[in-house]
Design a protein around this motif. Sequence first.
Motif, mmCIF file in Angstrom:
data_model
loop_
_atom_site.group_PDB
_atom_site.id
_atom_site.type_symbol
_atom_site.label_atom_id
_atom_site.label_comp_id
_atom_site.label_asym_id
_atom_site.label_seq_id
_atom_site.Cartn_x
_atom_site.Cartn_y
_atom_site.Cartn_z
ATOM 1 N N GLU A 111 0.808 -1.224 0.000
ATOM 2 C CA GLU A 111 0.000 0.000 0.000
ATOM 3 C C GLU A 111 0.841 1.274 0.000
ATOM 4 O OE1 GLU A 111 -2.320 -0.503 3.520
ATOM 5 O OE2 GLU A 111 -3.700 -1.965 2.607
ATOM 6 N N ARG A 112 2.171 1.120 -0.044
ATOM 7 C CA ARG A 112 3.092 2.262 0.040
ATOM 8 C C ARG A 112 2.835 3.061 1.316
ATOM 9 N NH1 ARG A 112 7.475 2.035 -3.231
ATOM 10 N NH2 ARG A 112 7.588 4.298 -3.438
ATOM 11 N N SER A 113 2.620 2.314 2.399
ATOM 12 C CA SER A 113 2.466 2.928 3.713
ATOM 13 C C SER A 113 3.506 2.285 4.626
ATOM 14 C CB SER A 113 1.050 2.715 4.256
ATOM 15 O OG SER A 113 0.768 1.333 4.421
ATOM 16 N N ALA A 114 3.437 2.580 5.923
ATOM 17 C CA ALA A 114 4.409 2.000 6.856
ATOM 18 C C ALA A 114 3.733 1.675 8.173
ATOM 19 C CB ALA A 114 5.576 2.955 7.089
ATOM 20 N N VAL A 115 4.181 0.589 8.786
ATOM 21 C CA VAL A 115 3.731 0.243 10.130
ATOM 22 C C VAL A 115 4.781 0.717 11.120
ATOM 23 C CG1 VAL A 115 4.753 -2.068 9.980
ATOM 24 C CG2 VAL A 115 2.958 -1.624 11.632
ATOM 25 N N ALA A 116 4.332 1.298 12.232
ATOM 26 C CA ALA A 116 5.240 1.760 13.269
ATOM 27 C C ALA A 116 5.549 0.616 14.218
ATOM 28 C CB ALA A 116 4.617 2.925 14.033
ATOM 29 N N ALA A 117 6.826 0.482 14.578
ATOM 30 C CA ALA A 117 7.281 -0.565 15.486
ATOM 31 C C ALA A 117 8.021 0.094 16.638
ATOM 32 C CB ALA A 117 8.192 -1.541 14.748
ATOM 33 N N PHE A 118 7.533 -0.098 17.862
ATOM 34 C CA PHE A 118 8.063 0.607 19.026
ATOM 35 C C PHE A 118 8.767 -0.355 19.969
ATOM 36 C CE2 PHE A 118 4.558 3.190 17.498
ATOM 37 C CZ PHE A 118 5.097 4.473 17.524
ATOM 38 N N ASN A 119 9.986 0.009 20.363
ATOM 39 C CA ASN A 119 10.734 -0.801 21.318
ATOM 40 C C ASN A 119 10.228 -0.559 22.731
ATOM 41 O OD1 ASN A 119 12.673 -0.693 18.893
ATOM 42 N ND2 ASN A 119 13.615 -2.194 20.239
ATOM 43 N N VAL A 120 9.978 -1.650 23.447
ATOM 44 C CA VAL A 120 9.432 -1.567 24.794
ATOM 45 C C VAL A 120 10.417 -2.172 25.790
ATOM 46 C CG1 VAL A 120 7.062 -1.572 23.979
ATOM 47 C CG2 VAL A 120 8.167 -3.748 24.529
ATOM 48 N N ILE A 121 10.453 -1.577 26.982
ATOM 49 C CA ILE A 121 11.386 -2.003 28.024
ATOM 50 C C ILE A 121 10.645 -2.398 29.296
ATOM 51 C CG2 ILE A 121 13.380 -1.305 29.427
ATOM 52 C CD1 ILE A 121 14.005 0.776 27.219
ATOM 53 N N THR A 122 9.603 -1.643 29.625
ATOM 54 C CA THR A 122 8.826 -1.877 30.829
ATOM 55 C C THR A 122 7.379 -2.158 30.458
ATOM 56 O OG1 THR A 122 8.139 0.423 31.116
ATOM 57 C CG2 THR A 122 10.307 -0.196 32.016
ATOM 58 N N LEU A 123 6.592 -2.576 31.439
ATOM 59 C CA LEU A 123 5.165 -2.766 31.207
ATOM 60 C C LEU A 123 4.510 -1.451 30.819
ATOM 61 C CD1 LEU A 123 2.591 -4.449 31.233
ATOM 62 C CD2 LEU A 123 2.467 -4.108 33.722
ATOM 63 N N GLU A 124 5.004 -0.336 31.380
ATOM 64 C CA GLU A 124 4.440 0.974 31.028
ATOM 65 C C GLU A 124 4.672 1.293 29.552
ATOM 66 O OE1 GLU A 124 4.340 0.470 35.089
ATOM 67 O OE2 GLU A 124 6.185 0.423 33.878
ATOM 68 N N VAL A 149 11.044 2.757 16.290
ATOM 69 C CA VAL A 149 11.155 3.895 17.200
ATOM 70 C C VAL A 149 11.422 3.372 18.606
ATOM 71 C CG1 VAL A 149 9.989 5.908 18.175
ATOM 72 C CG2 VAL A 149 9.537 5.242 15.801
ATOM 73 N N GLY A 150 12.422 3.941 19.273
ATOM 74 C CA GLY A 150 12.697 3.561 20.656
ATOM 75 C C GLY A 150 12.999 4.745 21.534
ATOM 76 N N THR A 151 14.019 5.507 21.163
ATOM 77 C CA THR A 151 14.486 6.614 21.994
ATOM 78 C C THR A 151 13.398 7.653 22.239
ATOM 79 O OG1 THR A 151 16.758 6.290 21.216
ATOM 80 C CG2 THR A 151 16.238 8.422 22.184
ATOM 81 N N ALA A 152 12.541 7.890 21.260
ATOM 82 C CA ALA A 152 11.479 8.891 21.438
ATOM 83 C C ALA A 152 10.584 8.540 22.620
ATOM 84 C CB ALA A 152 10.650 9.012 20.155
ATOM 85 N N LEU A 153 10.318 7.248 22.828
ATOM 86 C CA LEU A 153 9.501 6.854 23.976
ATOM 87 C C LEU A 153 10.249 7.071 25.278
ATOM 88 C CD1 LEU A 153 7.654 3.577 22.936
ATOM 89 C CD2 LEU A 153 7.084 5.957 22.478
ATOM 90 N N ASN A 154 11.532 6.745 25.298
ATOM 91 C CA ASN A 154 12.316 6.944 26.515
ATOM 92 C C ASN A 154 12.435 8.423 26.866
ATOM 93 O OD1 ASN A 154 12.706 4.181 26.736
ATOM 94 N ND2 ASN A 154 14.602 4.230 25.538
ATOM 95 N N MET A 155 12.550 9.265 25.848
ATOM 96 C CA MET A 155 12.599 10.713 26.104
ATOM 97 C C MET A 155 11.279 11.209 26.680
ATOM 98 S SD MET A 155 14.667 12.064 22.739
ATOM 99 C CE MET A 155 14.409 13.786 23.192
ATOM 100 N N ALA A 156 10.174 10.722 26.116
ATOM 101 C CA ALA A 156 8.866 11.134 26.631
ATOM 102 C C ALA A 156 8.686 10.666 28.070
ATOM 103 C CB ALA A 156 7.759 10.573 25.741
#
Length: 287
Positions: free
Chosen positions: A16-29, A234-241
Amino acid sequence: MPLVTTGELVTRAAAERSAVAAFNVITLEHVEAVVAGAESAQTAVVLQVSENAVKFRQGRLLPLARAAVAAAERAAVPVALHLDHVQSDDLLRQTADAGFSSVMYDAARLPYEQNLAATRAAADWAHSQNLWIEAELGQVGGKTGEPPLDAHAPGARTAPAEARAFVTASGVDALAVAIGSTHAMTTRTAALDHDLLKRLASTLDVPLVLHGSSGVPDGELARAVAGGIAKVNVGTALNMAMTGAIRDYLAEHPEAVDSRKYLTVAREAMARAVTGIIRTLATPPAA
């Protein structure tokens, strides 16, 4: 809803020429925030657990994996589970029994021929377990005695011809390409090589993945999706937030000791970041 597979999400996105976002998780939060953010955006998402996250969790994969599966099964949007940047063959072989549908196998530290052989063996095993497998290729190195160059080293780029040969020989299902992003960036200043991305997209017949996306501005991300990137990590953006929200809360409430208070605002901040990134990926690039 039931877990879906990373392969079906990424394959559909590529078509579809789109993208799925994949987020790295470390904690339950992290897990809860990614699911909540995806539900807010009403979009499917991939939960990723990296080998480094497993090391942080004292080498135990199952506690976080089981939590991610439970959260995914209760989500209002499709969720897949992916094991990211795996170098350990022992960890690789825990994938299928832990709810994962895919793995990113990282042998880029090895000279080219060893990298290819290790990735081929990993792909053969993964496919025998019905797992989708991703690899990464920058400037491989090692061909004339020089050491391998990490795909996220300054100036590293994926050569189209080399990438095609690597994908064909290794049998991987997707390839993460080096086009200017860098892991762990805390400023969104990365400039992507869109001409190179165009050549890679026209040369390769597998979906392309962008790692280190936290440092890529919104407009660059939108252009990358339009140019052929089908999975965005994406990983660091979550840790920064998360860290920013906790810092702010504790600065305003220096007497606080109840971790639920500051973890609540941290989870909410990460969820907002997830929703924002997903919506960015769905936004057409500026003309």
